[in-house]
Write a protein that holds these residues in place. Structure first.
Motif, mmCIF file in Angstrom:
data_model
loop_
_atom_site.group_PDB
_atom_site.id
_atom_site.type_symbol
_atom_site.label_atom_id
_atom_site.label_comp_id
_atom_site.label_asym_id
_atom_site.label_seq_id
_atom_site.Cartn_x
_atom_site.Cartn_y
_atom_site.Cartn_z
ATOM 1 N N LYS A 167 0.924 -1.227 -0.001
ATOM 2 C CA LYS A 167 0.114 0.066 -0.055
ATOM 3 C C LYS A 167 0.899 1.196 -0.012
ATOM 4 N N ILE A 168 2.069 1.214 0.752
ATOM 5 C CA ILE A 168 2.840 2.169 0.906
ATOM 6 C C ILE A 168 4.297 1.705 0.870
ATOM 7 N N VAL A 169 5.061 2.715 0.274
ATOM 8 C CA VAL A 169 6.576 2.652 -0.085
ATOM 9 C C VAL A 169 7.387 3.446 0.804
ATOM 10 N N ILE A 170 8.133 3.291 1.593
ATOM 11 C CA ILE A 170 9.178 4.087 2.649
ATOM 12 C C ILE A 170 10.485 3.858 2.141
ATOM 13 N N LEU A 171 11.132 4.686 1.514
ATOM 14 C CA LEU A 171 12.646 4.261 1.093
ATOM 15 C C LEU A 171 13.514 4.779 2.046
ATOM 16 N N GLY A 172 14.529 3.859 2.362
ATOM 17 C CA GLY A 172 15.670 4.357 3.347
ATOM 18 C C GLY A 172 16.902 4.433 2.282
ATOM 19 N N GLN A 173 17.929 4.516 2.887
ATOM 20 C CA GLN A 173 19.377 4.551 2.068
ATOM 21 C C GLN A 173 19.809 3.094 2.121
ATOM 22 N N ASP A 174 20.685 2.858 3.148
ATOM 23 C CA ASP A 174 21.250 1.846 3.368
ATOM 24 C C ASP A 174 20.897 1.167 4.632
ATOM 25 N N PRO A 175 21.297 -0.044 5.133
ATOM 26 C CA PRO A 175 20.952 -0.673 6.229
ATOM 27 C C PRO A 175 21.859 0.014 7.424
ATOM 28 N N TYR A 176 21.273 0.018 8.407
ATOM 29 C CA TYR A 176 21.919 0.312 9.744
ATOM 30 C C TYR A 176 23.459 -0.441 9.827
ATOM 31 N N HIS A 177 24.542 0.367 10.002
ATOM 32 C CA HIS A 177 25.850 -0.505 9.764
ATOM 33 C C HIS A 177 26.468 -0.774 11.242
ATOM 34 N N ASN B 90 15.259 -0.380 1.612
ATOM 35 C CA ASN B 90 16.249 0.559 1.411
ATOM 36 C C ASN B 90 16.887 0.227 0.176
ATOM 37 N N THR B 91 17.700 1.474 -0.118
ATOM 38 C CA THR B 91 17.927 1.523 -1.906
ATOM 39 C C THR B 91 19.371 0.685 -1.923
ATOM 40 N N ALA B 92 20.028 0.395 -0.969
ATOM 41 C CA ALA B 92 20.873 -0.809 -0.898
ATOM 42 C C ALA B 92 20.628 -1.675 0.080
ATOM 43 N N LEU B 93 20.826 -2.935 -0.303
ATOM 44 C CA LEU B 93 20.257 -3.939 0.869
ATOM 45 C C LEU B 93 21.188 -4.637 1.627
ATOM 46 N N SER B 94 22.359 -4.005 1.773
ATOM 47 C CA SER B 94 23.509 -4.362 2.279
ATOM 48 C C SER B 94 24.361 -3.445 2.700
ATOM 49 N N VAL B 95 25.352 -3.576 3.744
ATOM 50 C CA VAL B 95 26.339 -2.808 4.216
ATOM 51 C C VAL B 95 27.268 -3.636 5.031
ATOM 52 N N ARG B 96 28.454 -2.900 5.021
ATOM 53 C CA ARG B 96 29.700 -3.581 5.834
ATOM 54 C C ARG B 96 29.528 -3.076 7.026
ATOM 55 N N LEU B 97 29.729 -3.896 8.069
ATOM 56 C CA LEU B 97 29.706 -3.482 9.357
ATOM 57 C C LEU B 97 30.448 -2.306 9.747
ATOM 58 N N LEU C 47 27.744 -1.604 -5.303
ATOM 59 C CA LEU C 47 27.907 -3.099 -5.837
ATOM 60 C C LEU C 47 27.049 -3.454 -6.734
ATOM 61 N N GLY C 48 26.048 -2.334 -7.156
ATOM 62 C CA GLY C 48 25.088 -2.796 -8.152
ATOM 63 C C GLY C 48 23.467 -2.801 -7.731
ATOM 64 N N TRP C 49 23.391 -2.647 -6.209
ATOM 65 C CA TRP C 49 22.028 -2.542 -5.825
ATOM 66 C C TRP C 49 21.009 -1.500 -6.304
ATOM 67 N N LYS C 50 21.613 -0.414 -6.951
ATOM 68 C CA LYS C 50 21.003 0.612 -7.601
ATOM 69 C C LYS C 50 20.000 0.268 -8.702
ATOM 70 N N SER C 51 20.558 -0.651 -9.656
ATOM 71 C CA SER C 51 19.930 -1.291 -10.712
ATOM 72 C C SER C 51 18.679 -2.237 -10.319
ATOM 73 N N LEU C 52 18.788 -2.810 -9.421
ATOM 74 C CA LEU C 52 17.825 -3.921 -9.074
ATOM 75 C C LEU C 52 16.833 -3.009 -8.130
ATOM 76 N N LEU D 217 14.844 -4.364 6.895
ATOM 77 C CA LEU D 217 14.013 -3.370 7.028
ATOM 78 C C LEU D 217 14.093 -1.865 6.867
ATOM 79 N N ALA D 218 13.662 -1.029 6.062
ATOM 80 C CA ALA D 218 14.334 0.433 6.434
ATOM 81 C C ALA D 218 14.017 0.898 7.488
ATOM 82 N N PHE D 219 14.611 1.735 8.333
ATOM 83 C CA PHE D 219 14.266 2.144 9.482
ATOM 84 C C PHE D 219 13.951 1.182 10.796
#
Length: 250
Positions: A64-74, A133-140, A149-154, A82-84
């Motif tokens: 129903k709703i899309v909330i966009l975050g940037q990348d996961p908490y590192h 999130n617009t990138a679905l992974s992050v390095r700790l 890494l290419g998440w943007k295209s997906l 899940l974003a946020f």
């Protein structure tokens, strides 16, 4: 060793993405991410099994709703896929509780829903709020470390396909990064696009469309505007905090 493939993505979302999996962009993402996993999946957040948690909890037909975050908490112990969202056991008054969630909680209260009891937003996802999130992974410990890494295209393909596929969606675009996706959405049929500054830190106040008004007496009103839109289109509104304010259902 953890592998990565399109099989990790739920089938309904695979169908929405169509021939994307035949593209060079997908091949590049898959190879880049596999290389990162091979170097140490224990250093990647969220856990690889949760990269697509947002898609697993919110099927295409239920969005129903899309909330966009940037990348996961590192930071350790926060990212859930899940974003946020963060684990429920992190106290709202602790230093680990992110400023973005504090300000989301303030905005919800100013909208008449009350404060978040905790930072776990799984219930939103199960009601049809795609926390993407617009990138679905992050390095700790390294913010935005997987942004290239290419998440943007997906994610761009997913956003555009979803907007074309589903009328009457609500898009909450908080901050410049989320608003950079506007062109993927705005030409689609009957979409409500809500924009404001990002809810994190002091930036929450610092645009001509603040998430919270300086002084904290008003919010952007996105949560109440969303429920009014859903009701207008005969879609059940979201219970943001347990039971939402009765007047939003009248």
């Amino acid at each position: 060793m953890r592998s990565f493939s399109e099989a990790d993505i739920p089938q309904d979302w695979q169908k929405l993405l169509g021939d994307y999996f035949e593209s060079n962009e997908w091949l590049a993402l898959k190879n880049n991410l596999q290389s990162a996993l091979d170097q140490g999946s224990d250093l990647i957040r969220p856990a690889p099994k949760d990269f697509f948690k947002a898609l697993q909890l919110t099927p295409v037909d239920s969005v129903k709703i899309v909330i966009l975050g940037q990348d996961p908490y590192h930071s350790p112990g926060l990212a859930q896929g899940l974003a946020f969202s963060i684990p429920e056991n992190i106290p709202t008054n602790s230093r680990a509780f992110p400023s973005s969630l504090r300000n989301i909680s303030k905005a919800l209260a100013l909208d008449g829903f009350g404060h978040l009891p905790h930072g776990d937003l799984h219930d939103w996802a199960k009601q049809g709020v795609l926390l993407l999130n617009t990138a679905l992974s992050v390095r700790l410990g390294e913010a935005a470390s997987h942004a290239n890494l290419g998440w943007k295209s997906l994610i761009d393909r997913l956003i555009h396909a979803l907007a074309l596929h589903k009328p009457n969606l609500v898009w909450m675009l908080w901050g410049g990064h989320a608003q950079s996706k506007l062109a993927l959405i705005q030409n689609s049929q009957s979409q409500l696009i809500l924009q404001s500054s990002h809810p994190s830190g002091l930036g929450v106040y610092k645009t001509d469309r603040p998430f919270l008004e300086p002084g904290g007496q008003r919010s952007c009103g996105h949560f109440s505007k969303t429920n009014e839109w859903l009701k207008t289109h005969q879609i059940p509104p979201i219970q943001w905090i347990g039971q939402a304010s009765p007047d939003l259902f009248s």
